[in-house]
Write an enzyme that holds these catalytic residues in place. Structure first.
Site, PDB file in Angstrom:
ATOM      1  N   HIS A 219       0.793  -1.233   0.000  1.00 51.82           N
ATOM      2  CA  HIS A 219       0.000   0.000   0.000  1.00 51.82           C
ATOM      3  C   HIS A 219       0.821   1.276   0.000  1.00 51.82           C
ATOM      4  CE1 HIS A 219       0.937   0.010   4.320  1.00 51.82           C
ATOM      5  NE2 HIS A 219       0.711   1.307   4.262  1.00 51.82           N
TER       6      HIS A 219
HETATM    7  C1  UD1 Z   1      -1.918   6.061   5.284  1.00 51.28           C
HETATM    8  C2  UD1 Z   1      -0.638   6.580   5.902  1.00 51.28           C
HETATM    9  C3  UD1 Z   1       0.407   5.486   5.882  1.00 51.28           C
HETATM   10  C4  UD1 Z   1      -0.107   4.222   6.544  1.00 51.28           C
HETATM   11  C5  UD1 Z   1      -1.433   3.800   5.913  1.00 51.28           C
HETATM   12  C6  UD1 Z   1      -2.012   2.655   6.693  1.00 51.28           C
HETATM   13  C7  UD1 Z   1      -0.228   8.986   5.596  1.00 51.28           C
HETATM   14  C8  UD1 Z   1       0.553   9.991   4.858  1.00 51.28           C
HETATM   15  N1  UD1 Z   1      -0.109   7.712   5.157  1.00 51.28           N
HETATM   16  O1  UD1 Z   1      -1.640   5.754   3.924  1.00 51.28           O
HETATM   17  O2  UD1 Z   1       1.546   5.916   6.611  1.00 51.28           O
HETATM   18  O3  UD1 Z   1       0.837   3.200   6.350  1.00 51.28           O
HETATM   19  O4  UD1 Z   1      -2.357   4.904   5.979  1.00 51.28           O
HETATM   20  O5  UD1 Z   1      -2.950   1.948   5.972  1.00 51.28           O
HETATM   21  O6  UD1 Z   1      -0.906   9.306   6.532  1.00 51.28           O
HETATM   22  N2  UD1 Z   1      -8.870   4.956   0.720  1.00 51.28           N
HETATM   23  C9  UD1 Z   1     -10.126   4.400   0.585  1.00 51.28           C
HETATM   24  N3  UD1 Z   1     -10.828   4.117   1.720  1.00 51.28           N
HETATM   25  C10 UD1 Z   1     -10.357   4.369   2.980  1.00 51.28           C
HETATM   26  C11 UD1 Z   1      -9.082   4.942   3.100  1.00 51.28           C
HETATM   27  C12 UD1 Z   1      -8.350   5.224   1.959  1.00 51.28           C
HETATM   28  O7  UD1 Z   1     -10.597   4.161  -0.515  1.00 51.28           O
HETATM   29  O8  UD1 Z   1     -11.058   4.072   3.967  1.00 51.28           O
HETATM   30  C13 UD1 Z   1      -8.087   5.220  -0.518  1.00 51.28           C
HETATM   31  C14 UD1 Z   1      -8.382   6.604  -1.115  1.00 51.28           C
HETATM   32  O9  UD1 Z   1      -8.313   6.459  -2.493  1.00 51.28           O
HETATM   33  C15 UD1 Z   1      -7.198   7.419  -0.641  1.00 51.28           C
HETATM   34  C16 UD1 Z   1      -6.077   6.387  -0.602  1.00 51.28           C
HETATM   35  O10 UD1 Z   1      -6.702   5.186  -0.215  1.00 51.28           O
HETATM   36  O11 UD1 Z   1      -6.904   8.495  -1.482  1.00 51.28           O
HETATM   37  C17 UD1 Z   1      -4.950   6.743   0.332  1.00 51.28           C
HETATM   38  O12 UD1 Z   1      -5.451   6.970   1.659  1.00 51.28           O
HETATM   39  P1  UD1 Z   1      -4.597   7.868   2.697  1.00 51.28           P
HETATM   40  O13 UD1 Z   1      -5.193   7.779   4.043  1.00 51.28           O
HETATM   41  O14 UD1 Z   1      -4.362   9.220   2.142  1.00 51.28           O
HETATM   42  O15 UD1 Z   1      -3.189   7.181   2.701  1.00 51.28           O
HETATM   43  P2  UD1 Z   1      -2.793   5.647   2.869  1.00 51.28           P
HETATM   44  O16 UD1 Z   1      -2.143   5.198   1.623  1.00 51.28           O
HETATM   45  O17 UD1 Z   1      -3.947   4.895   3.381  1.00 51.28           O
HETATM   46  N1  UDP Z   2      -4.246  -5.258   8.718  1.00 48.16           N
HETATM   47  C1  UDP Z   2      -5.562  -5.732   8.812  1.00 48.16           C
HETATM   48  N2  UDP Z   2      -6.181  -6.117   7.674  1.00 48.16           N
HETATM   49  C2  UDP Z   2      -5.599  -6.071   6.440  1.00 48.16           C
HETATM   50  C3  UDP Z   2      -4.265  -5.595   6.352  1.00 48.16           C
HETATM   51  C4  UDP Z   2      -3.631  -5.182   7.503  1.00 48.16           C
HETATM   52  O1  UDP Z   2      -6.109  -5.804   9.910  1.00 48.16           O
HETATM   53  O2  UDP Z   2      -6.241  -6.449   5.453  1.00 48.16           O
HETATM   54  C5  UDP Z   2      -3.563  -4.813   9.941  1.00 48.16           C
HETATM   55  C6  UDP Z   2      -2.262  -5.504  10.203  1.00 48.16           C
HETATM   56  O3  UDP Z   2      -2.471  -6.723  10.880  1.00 48.16           O
HETATM   57  C7  UDP Z   2      -1.527  -4.466  11.045  1.00 48.16           C
HETATM   58  C8  UDP Z   2      -2.028  -3.152  10.489  1.00 48.16           C
HETATM   59  O4  UDP Z   2      -3.223  -3.445   9.782  1.00 48.16           O
HETATM   60  O5  UDP Z   2      -1.909  -4.565  12.406  1.00 48.16           O
HETATM   61  C9  UDP Z   2      -1.019  -2.573   9.544  1.00 48.16           C
HETATM   62  O6  UDP Z   2      -1.596  -1.491   8.884  1.00 48.16           O
HETATM   63  P1  UDP Z   2      -1.121  -0.996   7.448  1.00 48.16           P
HETATM   64  O7  UDP Z   2      -0.375  -2.062   6.741  1.00 48.16           O
HETATM   65  O8  UDP Z   2      -2.324  -0.432   6.785  1.00 48.16           O
HETATM   66  O9  UDP Z   2      -0.207   0.253   7.799  1.00 48.16           O
HETATM   67  P2  UDP Z   2       1.293   0.453   8.329  1.00 48.16           P
HETATM   68  O10 UDP Z   2       1.523  -0.443   9.480  1.00 48.16           O
HETATM   69  O11 UDP Z   2       2.215   0.219   7.180  1.00 48.16           O
HETATM   70  O12 UDP Z   2       1.319   1.910   8.690  1.00 48.16           O
END
Ligand code: UD1
Ligand code: UDP
Length: 383
Positions: A219
């Site tokens: 992601h």
């Molecule tokens: C964010 C964090 C990242 C973390 C990740 C965990 C920042 C800068 N990044 O990244 O550090 O590892 O969360 O998962 O804060 N979207 C949906 N539904 C949702 C949420 C997101 O469709 O419920 C899609 C949207 O298209 C959105 C994209 O995901 O634009 C990115 O979401 P965003 O929260 O901006 O960043 P993440 O990549 O999720």
């Molecule tokens: N996770 C989850 N379901 C998923 C993928 C990840 O519950 O389908 C959990 C995972 O076990 C961990 C956390 O989400 O506890 C990690 O989040 P993510 O990978 O989104 O973000 P990061 O840790 O890189 O910020």
């Protein structure tokens, strides 16, 4: 009684918050009152709601509903909303987790109006400032009053940046206190592991055999938004699955699923989707995720949290990034940094398929980090 205001927003923060909320409920009821603000950074049911139900986290007291937009706008909307609540609630501390935009917004909003910031998962560094998370964590650490590091490396990073060991119970933004306390994610993995065994049906639902599959999550922005990097990762997984007749299970973050068709070359896209060994599924709940981790042969990921959970459950991980903050995993030979390079990913997976012996030393604490953090919050308020 002290009042803490906790900021959550992105999936991993909701999960981390379960550990502190549980400690407050079980060991500090009557001493700590927790008020929860959900920024709405993540909002799909399978990225947010599912965790509250499953992990027993109290529903947020405030929901800002910020949603997805640019970094600047998203962070600004959060700061505005959090500031208003801080002025009304007047908490003793604002508590933030990790390194997302929700973390940054909480830290900036509180520090500007003199509410002490508590940073859980402080001190982590990738030393790569092109990552938005690196900016978020550096800024957050440097406006925090109490900093809790999950690893020894995190603690050393803070010392290297000029933080001092501070054994007194007085701390403020100019004289912060730093503690190495272990990882609240380990608290959760240990606590929920047995429940996952009892209740999760994810393996059965997806027809998975124990140690018969590779678990993959992707992601990170620099992988999803760069078609070449995304293609290299999918090519490597596709080839390995065919070569070794191994299933690949991929609970896909909405950021990635939204880009697959556009970013993968047509031929690769159709090969992957026609590969019967490839299971691309929607994001799963935490109990299902840890069940998938526990039964996987190995894990390939660019997630911080998933790298660590792989280690907690004694599984090797191939890290689809150019570096990691969790260097203990590399030192133990339990993870290989393969970047988004097809050859390196395949080499790393082949290496772990040989079943090298790995010692998973307890470098992430004892599973009681949340209790430690709560007791320090009280101690610093003279309670
Ligand atoms: C964010 C964090 C990242 C973390 C990740 C965990 C920042 C800068 N990044 O990244 O550090 O590892 O969360 O998962 O804060 N979207 C949906 N539904 C949702 C949420 C997101 O469709 O419920 C899609 C949207 O298209 C959105 C994209 O995901 O634009 C990115 O979401 P965003 O929260 O901006 O960043 P993440 O990549 O999720
Ligand atoms: N996770 C989850 N379901 C998923 C993928 C990840 O519950 O389908 C959990 C995972 O076990 C961990 C956390 O989400 O506890 C990690 O989040 P993510 O990978 O989104 O973000 P990061 O840790 O890189 O910020």
């Amino acid at each position: 009684m002290i009042k803490i205001l906790t900021i959550i927003g992105a999936r991993p923060q909701i999960i981390k918050a379960a550990a502190i909320s549980r400690a407050v409920r079980n060991s500090f009821a009557g001493q700590i009152k927790e008020v929860i603000i959900h920024t709405g950074q993540h909002y799909d049911d399978n990225m947010s709601k599912v965790f509250f139900q499953e992990l027993g986290i109290p529903l947020p007291d405030y929901y800002l509903g910020v949603g997805s937009t640019s970094h600047g706008r998203q962070t600004a909307l959060m700061i505005e909303g959090i500031e208003k609540i801080l002025l009304d609630e007047k908490p003793d501390y604002l508590l933030v987790y990790g390194d997302t935009n929700s973390t940054l917004a909480g830290a900036v909003a509180a520090s500007k109006i003199n509410v002490p910031v508590v940073h859980v998962e402080a001190g982590l560094r990738s030393f790569n400032k092109s990552m938005p998370e690196e900016i978020n964590r550096i800024v957050c650490d440097h406006v925090s009053t109490l900093l809790f590091t999950p690893t020894e490396t995190g603690y050393k990073n803070l010392l290297n940046e000029g933080f001092k060991e501070n054994n007194s119970t007085h701390a403020d933004i100019d004289q912060p206190a730093i503690y190495h306390c272990g990882d609240v994610m380990l608290d959760n993995s240990l606590y929920f592991s047995e429940l996952a065994d009892k209740t999760s049906t994810v393996s059965k639902d997806n027809n998975l055999q124990e140690s018969g599959y590779i678990l993959a999550t992707i992601h990170r922005a620099n992988n999803t938004d760069d078609p070449q990097r995304l293609s290299a990762i999918f090519e490597a997984l596709h080839e390995i699955s065919l070569k070794h007749t191994l299933t690949v299970v991929m609970p896909l973050h909405p950021r990635t699923s939204g880009l697959l068709e556009k970013s993968l070359p047509k031929e690769l896209y159709s090969e992957v989707f026609n590969n019967p060994l490839f299971r691309i599924i929607p994001p799963v709940s935490f109990l299902d995720m840890i069940q998938l981790e526990k039964q996987a042969l190995m894990i390939i990921t660019d997630s911080g949290g998933v790298q660590k959970e792989a280690y907690f459950f004694g599984k090797p991980s191939v890290i689809a990034r150019a570096e990691t903050e969790w260097t203990e995993i590399i030192d133990a030979d339990a993870g290989i940094i393969a970047d988004a390079n097809k050859q390196q990913i395949m080499y790393a997976m082949e290496y772990y398929l040989t079943g090298p012996s790995i010692e998973f030393k307890p470098v992430f604490g004892d599973g009681k980090a949340a209790e430690f953090i709560c007791s320090k919050l009280l101690e610093h308020k003279g309670k």
